[in-house]
Enzyme design. Structure first.
Site, short mmCIF file in Angstrom:
data_model
loop_
_atom_site.label_atom_id
_atom_site.label_comp_id
_atom_site.label_asym_id
_atom_site.label_seq_id
_atom_site.Cartn_x
_atom_site.Cartn_y
_atom_site.Cartn_z
N GLU A 64 0.83 -1.21 0.00
CA GLU A 64 0.00 0.00 0.00
C GLU A 64 0.87 1.26 0.00
O GLU A 64 0.55 2.24 -0.68
CB GLU A 64 -0.96 0.00 1.20
CG GLU A 64 -1.95 1.15 1.18
CD GLU A 64 -2.84 1.16 -0.04
OE1 GLU A 64 -3.02 2.26 -0.62
OE2 GLU A 64 -3.36 0.10 -0.45
N GLU A 71 1.35 6.38 -7.03
CA GLU A 71 0.22 7.20 -7.46
C GLU A 71 0.55 8.69 -7.35
O GLU A 71 0.24 9.47 -8.25
CB GLU A 71 -1.03 6.88 -6.64
CG GLU A 71 -1.70 5.59 -7.05
CD GLU A 71 -3.02 5.38 -6.32
OE1 GLU A 71 -3.45 6.26 -5.53
OE2 GLU A 71 -3.65 4.34 -6.56
#
Length: 119
Positions: A64, A71
């Site tokens: 994550e 991102e």
């Protein structure tokens, strides 16, 4: 060994964790982690089972964190929609999904027999 420099690197790492915890998916992972740990105490996991669970939960968190970093980098590099950037983001999210599904499978293997024994 440069201790002040090393301590600064820890400061930056903790800042990264704070950034990660602002993400909705990280909050979901935090909830899942807390539930998993509480369930582990309830069913009295063995030391090896705790080790397995800690490794798999840690892998989900690492995935994550990398996904979030990627991102943010993609958003910086290409603020407008770009098909290739979209694929990069999808690949990173797919990696998190893969390890998350593996975590669910490991959770079933570790917890289901103990829960069924209680019933």
């Amino acid at each position: 060994m440069n201790v002040p420099k090393m301590l600064r690197s820890f400061k930056y790492a903790f800042q990264g964790i704070r950034v990660l915890m602002q993400e909705n998916n990280a909050r979901f992972h935090l909830l899942a982690t807390v539930v998993t740990i509480l369930t582990g105490f309830l069913v009295k996991l063995s030391p090896i089972e705790w080790t397995i669970m800690c490794i798999i939960v840690g892998l989900v968190w690492v995935a994550e964190a990398f996904n979030t970093a990627l991102e943010k980098l993609c958003d910086f590099v290409s603020p407008q929609h770009h098909p290739l950037i979209g694929k990069v983001k999808d690949l990173a999210a797919g990696g998190v999904l893969i390890i998350s599904l593996l975590a669910v499978i490991v959770g079933i293997i570790l917890f289901l027999p103990k829960i069924l024994a209680y019933l």
